[in-house]
Design a protein around this motif. Structure first.
Motif, short mmCIF file in Angstrom:
data_model
loop_
_atom_site.label_atom_id
_atom_site.label_comp_id
_atom_site.label_asym_id
_atom_site.label_seq_id
_atom_site.Cartn_x
_atom_site.Cartn_y
_atom_site.Cartn_z
N ASN A 153 0.83 -1.20 0.00
CA ASN A 153 0.00 0.00 0.00
C ASN A 153 0.87 1.25 0.00
O ASN A 153 1.80 1.37 0.80
CB ASN A 153 -0.90 0.03 1.24
CG ASN A 153 -1.75 -1.22 1.38
OD1 ASN A 153 -2.73 -1.39 0.68
ND2 ASN A 153 -1.34 -2.10 2.29
N THR A 154 0.56 2.17 -0.90
CA THR A 154 1.18 3.49 -0.91
C THR A 154 0.07 4.53 -0.97
O THR A 154 -0.76 4.51 -1.89
CB THR A 154 2.11 3.68 -2.11
OG1 THR A 154 3.12 2.66 -2.10
CG2 THR A 154 2.78 5.04 -2.08
N ILE A 155 0.05 5.42 0.02
CA ILE A 155 -0.99 6.44 0.11
C ILE A 155 -0.33 7.80 0.24
O ILE A 155 0.57 7.99 1.06
CB ILE A 155 -1.93 6.18 1.31
CG1 ILE A 155 -2.60 4.81 1.17
CG2 ILE A 155 -2.99 7.26 1.42
CD1 ILE A 155 -3.45 4.41 2.36
N LEU A 156 -0.79 8.75 -0.56
CA LEU A 156 -0.27 10.11 -0.56
C LEU A 156 -1.39 11.08 -0.24
O LEU A 156 -2.48 11.01 -0.84
CB LEU A 156 0.33 10.44 -1.93
CG LEU A 156 0.69 11.91 -2.20
CD1 LEU A 156 1.86 12.35 -1.33
CD2 LEU A 156 0.99 12.14 -3.67
N TYR A 157 -1.11 11.99 0.71
CA TYR A 157 -2.04 13.08 1.03
C TYR A 157 -1.35 14.41 0.72
O TYR A 157 -0.20 14.62 1.12
CB TYR A 157 -2.44 13.03 2.51
CG TYR A 157 -3.22 14.25 2.95
CD1 TYR A 157 -4.58 14.39 2.65
CD2 TYR A 157 -2.60 15.28 3.66
CE1 TYR A 157 -5.29 15.51 3.05
CE2 TYR A 157 -3.31 16.41 4.06
CZ TYR A 157 -4.65 16.52 3.74
OH TYR A 157 -5.35 17.63 4.14
N GLN A 158 -2.04 15.29 0.00
CA GLN A 158 -1.49 16.58 -0.36
C GLN A 158 -2.50 17.69 -0.04
O GLN A 158 -3.72 17.48 -0.12
CB GLN A 158 -1.18 16.65 -1.86
CG GLN A 158 -0.16 15.66 -2.35
CD GLN A 158 0.04 15.76 -3.85
OE1 GLN A 158 1.08 16.17 -4.32
NE2 GLN A 158 -0.96 15.39 -4.61
N LYS A 159 -1.95 18.86 0.26
CA LYS A 159 -2.80 20.01 0.55
C LYS A 159 -2.05 21.29 0.21
O LYS A 159 -0.84 21.38 0.45
CB LYS A 159 -3.23 20.03 2.02
CG LYS A 159 -4.21 21.14 2.37
CD LYS A 159 -4.61 21.08 3.83
CE LYS A 159 -5.60 22.18 4.17
NZ LYS A 159 -5.97 22.15 5.62
N THR A 160 -2.76 22.27 -0.33
CA THR A 160 -2.17 23.57 -0.62
C THR A 160 -2.97 24.66 0.07
O THR A 160 -4.20 24.55 0.21
CB THR A 160 -2.14 23.85 -2.13
OG1 THR A 160 -3.47 23.76 -2.66
CG2 THR A 160 -1.23 22.87 -2.85
N GLU A 161 -2.27 25.70 0.51
CA GLU A 161 -2.91 26.90 1.06
C GLU A 161 -2.54 28.06 0.15
O GLU A 161 -1.37 28.42 0.03
CB GLU A 161 -2.41 27.16 2.49
CG GLU A 161 -2.87 26.15 3.53
CD GLU A 161 -4.36 26.28 3.84
OE1 GLU A 161 -4.94 27.36 3.52
OE2 GLU A 161 -4.94 25.32 4.37
#
Length: 647
Positions: free
Chosen positions: A518-526
């Protein structure tokens, strides 16, 4: 089914010779003799005698095993492409889902980034040291009428001298109109050191070219999304451009060498170093037919042009880089390096364009000199590096790059990094000439400012990485279109700050002969405006079975890979500049992409068979895109192999 049956018979044929007869003692003794000879040869030349060395002198060894990582690396780029969404045809560009994959240099780059995913940079070239001649052969079928091949050979004529030669070639017609891909990557490397190891040199030459048919995407997405059986043959779908092509060609000569001043290696050593890089590039966008026909409507896809036919935009670029330094090495304190470098470039067209409100020059060129220092420390379980450089010419150019690594034990490693960069704009943002009127510009943008903190933990339980970045004066291409089906873009600089966060976790769970990777990526921009758009979640999950067969002569892996990313405003692709632009009208994503694979290893040969995107028949076509107007890949069965030869 015919392909599956052929592959199975091929596996049986290859493994048949490895089965031992039950009653023939003579053949048993012969096999035993062969095994003894193989063991003796392995003792003389163990796998650690086949080394691959990077520009930073990190060493790895040739790996002929079959793991799930080999499955991920079996692609056109020959590396794990998690976070990259391939376009329709092999050899085309990629949509970047994982923004943390972007790496920055303080120096200005050529631009045309959509053509550079398969372009090998100096730090991607590897050098070798082998006990016996080594060959590596990669083959994979493509979408239509062609093949993908990467052939490599290296040898050490003596212990001190090595050379390698390799060529990666691809030709694939594709499933849609005007989608041909034809690429070539030639590379030659050589390494040498004196017997007393006072002098070392690594050098390489590369010649690379990428030719792509540019169809501009489909004109009527509803024909694709409505699952009309008339358009099941993808060549029936109308595209904007039926004869346009883009072409990138580059050549590079590179060498890096150093000389130890003191005759014998001791606790205190002094070196002089020199690095040289000369590279030339050429980009061409060619479009014989300017006006697109959509049904009974005529459209100029990229707006008004100076010519009614035969558009041929060409740009040339060359750069020369020299770096001279001195290193003081102390076995207790570490390595201290001081250097001066000289960077010169020339980016040019053959014309000057005079507009009503602006003149577009034919070229931009400059000379940049830097002074820098680097400190490296490695002792026990600690390894660190600190690099600082600053321009001593008129340009504002600074870079701080720090990394620290701690190896707790063989299974647990932790690393941290920090980067502060004042980056000069890439040339494409500052200058572009085209036969399309709205694609001519000349700018003097500010430097981009990039601050990044990274942390990585590789443990026996899981792997995790964190990135926190802040971008000021971010450069991008914007969508300036006001008329339907007309694509106008221009470079912009975002004056406000953008904050970016990514967390990636990898964990493999094993039970019996089954495993779930399993490979999980979380991304967020402000950000105050939608400039840097990324999907919040990107995931890859692989459930597979592995075991030995035929008296352990065959090692088999089979399973299913699930790829998914959440819906978001993906960047659009523009073929005139072979780059991506920000758009906020069309979302893609939120559909699964499932692959079924069967992989096998017989000695040094690894065989791959994959049914790509087998769930496309029931996928939601409205989200089934690699970029707006560019549908993603349909179901296809592909196969190939990677074979290493140790002479």
């Amino acid at each position: 089914m015919r392909i599956l049956l052929t592959a199975f018979l091929f596996l049986v044929a290859l493994t048949g010779f490895s089965q031992e007869p039950v009653n023939e003692k003579l053949q048993k003794s012969l096999l035993k003799t062969k095994e003894q000879k193989a063991k003796e040869l392995a003792q003389k030349a163990p796998i650690t005698s086949y080394r691959m060395i990077t520009l930073d002198r990190d060493t790895t060894y040739v790996d002929t095993s079959l793991t799930i990582k080999k499955e991920y690396e079996y692609n056109y780029l020959r590396k794990d492409n998690f976070g990259l969404l391939p376009f329709l045809n092999e050899g085309q560009t990629y949509t970047t889902l994982y923004y943390g994959l972007n790496h920055f240099s303080p120096y200005p780059e050529f631009g045309y980034q959509g053509k550079h995913f398969n372009y090998l940079q100096p730090n991607q070239i590897k050098y070798y040291s082998v006990a016996t001649p080594l060959s590596d052969l990669y083959f994979k079928t493509v979408m239509e009428q062609g093949q993908s091949l990467d052939a490599f050979f290296t040898v050490n004529p003596s212990e001190q001298f090595n050379f390698s030669v390799a060529y990666k070639g691809l030709r694939s017609l594709g499933k849609y109109i005007n989608q041909l891909s034809s690429t070539g990557n030639f590379r030659f490397t050589t390494s040498y050191h004196t017997k007393n190891k006072r002098y070392f040199i690594n050098a390489h030459y590369t010649g690379q070219d990428m030719l792509n048919g540019e169809n501009g995407g489909i004109t009527t997405p509803t024909d694709f999304e409505n699952r009309d059986t008339d358009f099941k043959q993808r060549q029936r779908l109308e595209v904007y451009l039926t004869d346009a092509t883009s072409f990138l060609k580059g050549k590079r000569i590179f060498f890096d060498h150093n000389f130890r001043i003191n005759p014998t290696l001791g606790s205190n050593n002094l070196y002089v170093t020199h690095q040289f890089n000369y590279e030339s590039k050429f980009f061409e966008y060619y479009q014989p037919t300017v006006t697109s026909t959509i049904g009974d409507q005529l459209v100029n896809r990229f707006g008004d042009s100076y010519f009614g036919r035969g558009i041929n935009d060409q740009v040339h670029y060359n750069r020369m880089y020299n770096k001279v330094g001195a290193i003081y090495e102390n076995t207790t304190l570490g390595r201290f390096q001081f250097f001066l470098d000289d960077f010169r470039y020339n980016y040019y067209y053959n014309t000057i364009i005079i507009l009503q409100n602006q003149n577009i020059p034919s070229s931009i060129n400059d000379k940049i000199n830097d002074f820098g220092a680097q400190y490296e420390y490695q002792k026990n379980n600690w390894k660190g590096k600190l690099l600082y450089s600053n321009s001593i010419t008129s340009q504002s150019l600074t870079s701080i790059d720090a990394s620290l690594q701690y190896q707790l034990n063989a299974k647990n490693k932790f690393s941290f990094g920090y980067q502060n960069m004042n980056k000069l704009p890439d040339h494409l943002y500052n200058l572009h000439q085209s036969s399309y009127i709205n694609y001519n510009w000349y700018n003097n943008f500010k430097n981009e400012k990039i601050n990044t903190i990274t942390a990585t933990a590789s443990t026996q339980w899981a792997e995790a990485s964190l990135q926190i970045s802040n971008y000021d004066n971010h450069l991008f291409f914007s969508d300036d279109s006001t008329v339907d089906r007309v694509q106008l873009i221009s470079p912009k600089q975002y004056e406000k700050s953008i904050q970016y966060l990514s967390i990636k976790v990898n964990k493999e769970i094993k039970y019996w002969k089954l495993a779930l990777d399993n490979t999980i990526l979380y991304q967020k921009t402000e950000q105050e405006d939608d400039v840097l758009n990324v999907p919040k979640i990107v995931t890859r999950n692989t459930l597979y079975f592995s075991d030995y067969f035929f008296a352990k002569a065959l090692y088999l892996q089979t399973g299913v890979t699930f790829n998914y990313y959440t819906k978001y405003y993906a960047n659009g692709y523009n073929p005139v500049i072979s780059d991506f632009f920000v758009q906020n009208d069309t979302k893609i994503g939120d559909f699964p992409n499932c692959d079924f694979f069967i992989n096998a290893r017989i000695r040094q040969c690894r065989i791959f068979l994959k049914a790509e995107h087998f769930n496309s028949a029931w996928a939601a076509y409205s989200r089934f895109y690699s970029a707006p107007d560019y549908p993603s890949r349909d179901f296809i069965v592909r196969f190939g192999l990677v074979w290493n030869f140790f002479q």
